[in-house]
Design an enzyme around this catalytic site. Structure first.
Site, PDB file in Angstrom:
ATOM      1  NE  ARG A  63      -4.355  -1.231   0.209  1.00 32.29           N
ATOM      2  CZ  ARG A  63      -4.585  -2.281  -0.556  1.00 32.29           C
ATOM      3  NH1 ARG A  63      -3.653  -2.690  -1.399  1.00 32.29           N
ATOM      4  NH2 ARG A  63      -5.736  -2.930  -0.489  1.00 32.29           N
ATOM      5  CD  GLU A 103      -3.089   3.277  -5.381  1.00 30.11           C
ATOM      6  OE1 GLU A 103      -2.121   2.631  -4.942  1.00 30.11           O
ATOM      7  OE2 GLU A 103      -4.216   2.748  -5.562  1.00 30.11           O
ATOM      8  CG  HIS A 147      -3.288  -0.651  -6.576  1.00 27.43           C
ATOM      9  ND1 HIS A 147      -3.712  -0.048  -5.408  1.00 27.43           N
ATOM     10  CD2 HIS A 147      -3.152  -1.977  -6.269  1.00 27.43           C
ATOM     11  CE1 HIS A 147      -3.821  -0.960  -4.451  1.00 27.43           C
ATOM     12  NE2 HIS A 147      -3.486  -2.140  -4.960  1.00 27.43           N
TER      13      HIS A 147
END
Length: 327
Positions: A244, A273, A292
């Site tokens: 993360r 993000e 991601h």
């Protein structure tokens, strides 16, 4: 379930950028009556008592106390992926709501992603591609070099399912493997991948050529890697993050990369993000950032959906919930 009303399940949206995938709908609609947040907000009076489960995809819909108070018959929340830092487990438990995730199905793809980032950074693949396709390139410089992976030392922070699968892949690349974890792995598990346990994170950081983060985000791992930890790393080392974004102090990382405290970083996760378009990380040549996509393969996303549906069905039937997350 023929002749019976399908259970009502709240989803954020269908299709669009972050909604339930269109090709998942056939499977889900055979089992559930899907209600989008838009539909729910437009018809709260009727739907509030009908909804018995929430299907969280891409961390949406967001769950807060106001939503929980409005859903008196909510029994289960099924969340995609392994991370549950977007959920308040104690709050959900106080309303008698059970939670599940999909921790194991994502591990193989995420480990693949970790190795892909390691290799791409070591061999400068992104820069190499840009050079190869640039209209300004007249020749390939002979002194344009990357670093060797074979024989290098990989330090893995977080030796859970994902971290261990990274170690299995790194062994095939003849890497030396160090790891730090809350609990030391069994001797036979260590031997299978040739991994050496470091009781102290500092020891791992000082010895590793590549440091890969595969920890869960918790209050203890928040900004686990900061200025002090980066300064312990070799100036030739690369930081890889597949966990993360908040596990790393990004301001400290920018400073370390700009000042050559470490050589490079390869990140599948950031905070937020996406990053703001003027963020300094986006301007650095020694950084690779991906959006991601650790678990983003068609097969894995399908299995995630199946597992979430299984958890909802079990919870609504009063059966033990597979992959239940306890507060």
């Amino acid at each position: 379930m023929e002749g019976q009303e399908l259970p009502y399940v709240l989803v954020d949206s269908i299709g669009e950028r972050l909604g339930v995938y269109e090709d998942h709908l056939g499977f889900l609609k055979k089992r559930f009556h899907l209600i989008t947040m838009k539909e729910y907000l437009e018809n709260k009076m009727f739907l509030s008592k009908k909804i018995r489960a929430i299907y969280i995809w891409y961390h949406r819909p967001a769950i807060n106390e106001e939503l929980l108070q409005s859903l008196p018959n909510l029994k289960v929340v099924a969340s995609a992926g392994v991370g549950i830092d977007h959920l308040d487990l104690k709050l959900l438990s106080s309303y008698g709501v059970k939670v599940s995730n999909t921790p194991f199905v994502v591990s193989t793809d995420t480990a693949d992603m970790g190795m892909a980032l390691l290799l791409a950074s070591a061999r400068r693949l992104v820069e190499g591609h840009e050079m190869a396709v640039s209209p300004d390139t007249e020749y390939f410089p002979a002194d344009w070099l990357g670093v060797e992976v074979s024989g290098a030392t990989l330090g893995i922070l977080g030796m859970g399912t994902i971290g261990y699968k990274v170690a299995e892949r790194a062994k095939a690349f003849e890497m030396k493997i160090l790891y730090h974890n809350r609990n030391q792995r069994k001797k036979e598990e260590e031997s299978a991948v040739g991994a050496i346990y470091c009781k102290k994170i500092d020891d791992l950081l000082q010895q590793s050529d590549f440091v890969l983060l595969a920890v869960t985000l918790t209050p203890q791992t928040h900004k686990l890697i900061g200025k002090r930890e980066l300064e312990l790393m070799k100036p030739t080392a690369t930081l890889i993050n597949i966990s993360r974004g908040l596990v790393v102090d990004q301001d400290a990382l920018v400073e370390a990369l700009q000042n050559k405290v470490i050589k490079a970083a390869a990140l599948d996760v950031t905070y937020p993000e996406p990053l703001p378009r003027d963020h300094p990380l986006l301007k650095l040549k020694n950084v690779i950032i991906t959006p991601h996509i650790g678990s983003a393969t068609k097969k894995t996303r399908w299995v995630m959906m199946e597992e979430m549906a299984e958890s909802i069905e079990a919870g609504l039937a009063g059966l033990p919930i597979p992959r239940e997350v306890l507060p």
